[in-house]
Design an enzyme around this catalytic site. Structure first.
Site, short mmCIF file in Angstrom:
data_model
loop_
_atom_site.label_atom_id
_atom_site.label_comp_id
_atom_site.label_asym_id
_atom_site.label_seq_id
_atom_site.Cartn_x
_atom_site.Cartn_y
_atom_site.Cartn_z
N GLY A 11 0.80 -1.22 0.00
CA GLY A 11 0.00 0.00 0.00
C GLY A 11 0.82 1.27 0.00
O GLY A 11 0.41 2.30 -0.54
N ASN A 12 2.04 1.21 0.61
CA ASN A 12 2.87 2.41 0.65
C ASN A 12 3.39 2.82 -0.72
O ASN A 12 3.89 3.93 -0.90
CB ASN A 12 4.06 2.19 1.59
N LYS A 130 -9.40 -8.80 7.10
CA LYS A 130 -8.64 -7.92 6.21
C LYS A 130 -8.99 -6.45 6.44
O LYS A 130 -10.12 -6.02 6.16
CB LYS A 130 -8.90 -8.29 4.76
N LYS A 185 -3.49 -9.13 -1.14
CA LYS A 185 -2.62 -8.82 -2.28
C LYS A 185 -1.48 -9.81 -2.43
O LYS A 185 -1.12 -10.21 -3.54
CB LYS A 185 -2.11 -7.39 -2.11
N LYS A 247 3.00 -11.99 3.75
CA LYS A 247 4.01 -11.91 2.68
C LYS A 247 4.88 -13.17 2.66
O LYS A 247 5.13 -13.75 1.61
CB LYS A 247 4.86 -10.66 2.87
#
Length: 285
Positions: A11-12, A130, A185, A247
């Protein structure tokens, strides 16, 4: 034959502290430029996928603020598609400019709105986890909960409270009937990389390496790690659920399912990754 890399953006890479369209577009301009070393002077095909949790949460709030019989708010699945199109537009603009700036204006770039098949019986529908949308203070969260009693809000890693929605695991990047949920994601990127027969999955986050005991005096950066060893770290709970855990889990799944390698690193580390493979690389045993 070109090497195919699937890149997952956090998101960053899109949204900083300023949620305006101009600020997000500018953030993607920087991101696109940072990714150029991956393909410049290299025989590489790059597939870029991204999250949209902050954007879809903000859009839902805008929808609810203007909700009426004549102008009804759109459901979550439609809002997900709307923000995919929005980010895809910004990305097309950003990559077109970055490619031209790096002497690659003839390299084609296309944005695609994707759909994902999930299991209707996935436990995620019973247990929303989420986070989407903005952060709220404890007082704001109480007011939001009163206003929208069917929402579930949780405290998110000491940063405030956020709304959480179902996030079922992706089975295929295809779809049949819309459902109100968002897809993680990182897991989506791993599945996409598997489906397009990628040679490598690269997950970009805010840190250059994966750490054991992150933030503690005995923290240890991981370099090249066999997938079985990383699976063990994952099962032993070394990684935070709201940040590094998905991740690592996605990267491990890709390596286990394909026999290819996955890398977790930061956008600031791209040049070092290209030159020397910097970052945390999860490799087959």
């Amino acid at each position: 034959m070109a090497k195919r890399i699937v890149v997952a953006l956090g998101g960053n890479a899109i949204l900083t502290s300023d949620p305006t369209a101009q600020a997000q577009s500018m953030a993607l301009n920087k991101t696109a430029e940072q990714l150029m070393p991956l393909i410049k002077d290299n025989d590489v095909e790059m597939v870029v996928t991204h999250g949209n949790g902050p954007q879809v949460g903000n859009l839902l709030l805008q929808q609810l603020e203007s909700n009426s019989v004549k102008n009804p708010a759109m459901p979550l699945d439609t809002a997900v598609a709307m923000t995919q199109g929005q980010i895809g537009y910004w990305m097309a603009q950003a990559f077109t400019e970055a490619l031209a700036n790096n002497g690659m204006s003839d390299v084609p770039f296309v944005s695609v709105v994707t759909r994902t098949v999930v299991d209707a019986n996935d436990e995620a529908f019973k247990n929303p986890t989420k986070p989407i949308g903005p952060f709220y203070s404890q007082e704001e969260a109480k007011n939001i909960q009163t206003q929208y009693p069917d929402w579930k809000l949780i405290e998110d890693s000491g940063r405030g409270y956020r709304r959480v929605v179902p996030s079922p695991l992706p089975l295929k990047n295809k779809g049949y009937q819309g459902v109100e949920a968002v897809i993680d994601k990182d897991f989506s990127a791993a599945k996409l990389a598997e489906l397009v027969d990628a040679d490598e999955l690269v997950i970009f986050t805010s840190v250059g390496d994966v750490f054991l005991n992150f933030g503690k005096p005995n923290q240890k950066a991981l370099g090249v790690v066999p997938v079985s060893e990383m699976r063990q770290y994952l099962e032993e709970g070394y990684f935070a659920a709201g940040s590094m855990k998905p991740k690592v889990a996605a990267a491990v799944a890709f390596v286990e399912n394909t026999g290819k390698q996955a890398t977790i690193t930061s956008l600031e580390n791209v040049e070092n990754f290209v030159k020397s493979g910097a970052g945390t690389r999860i490799v087959p045993d």
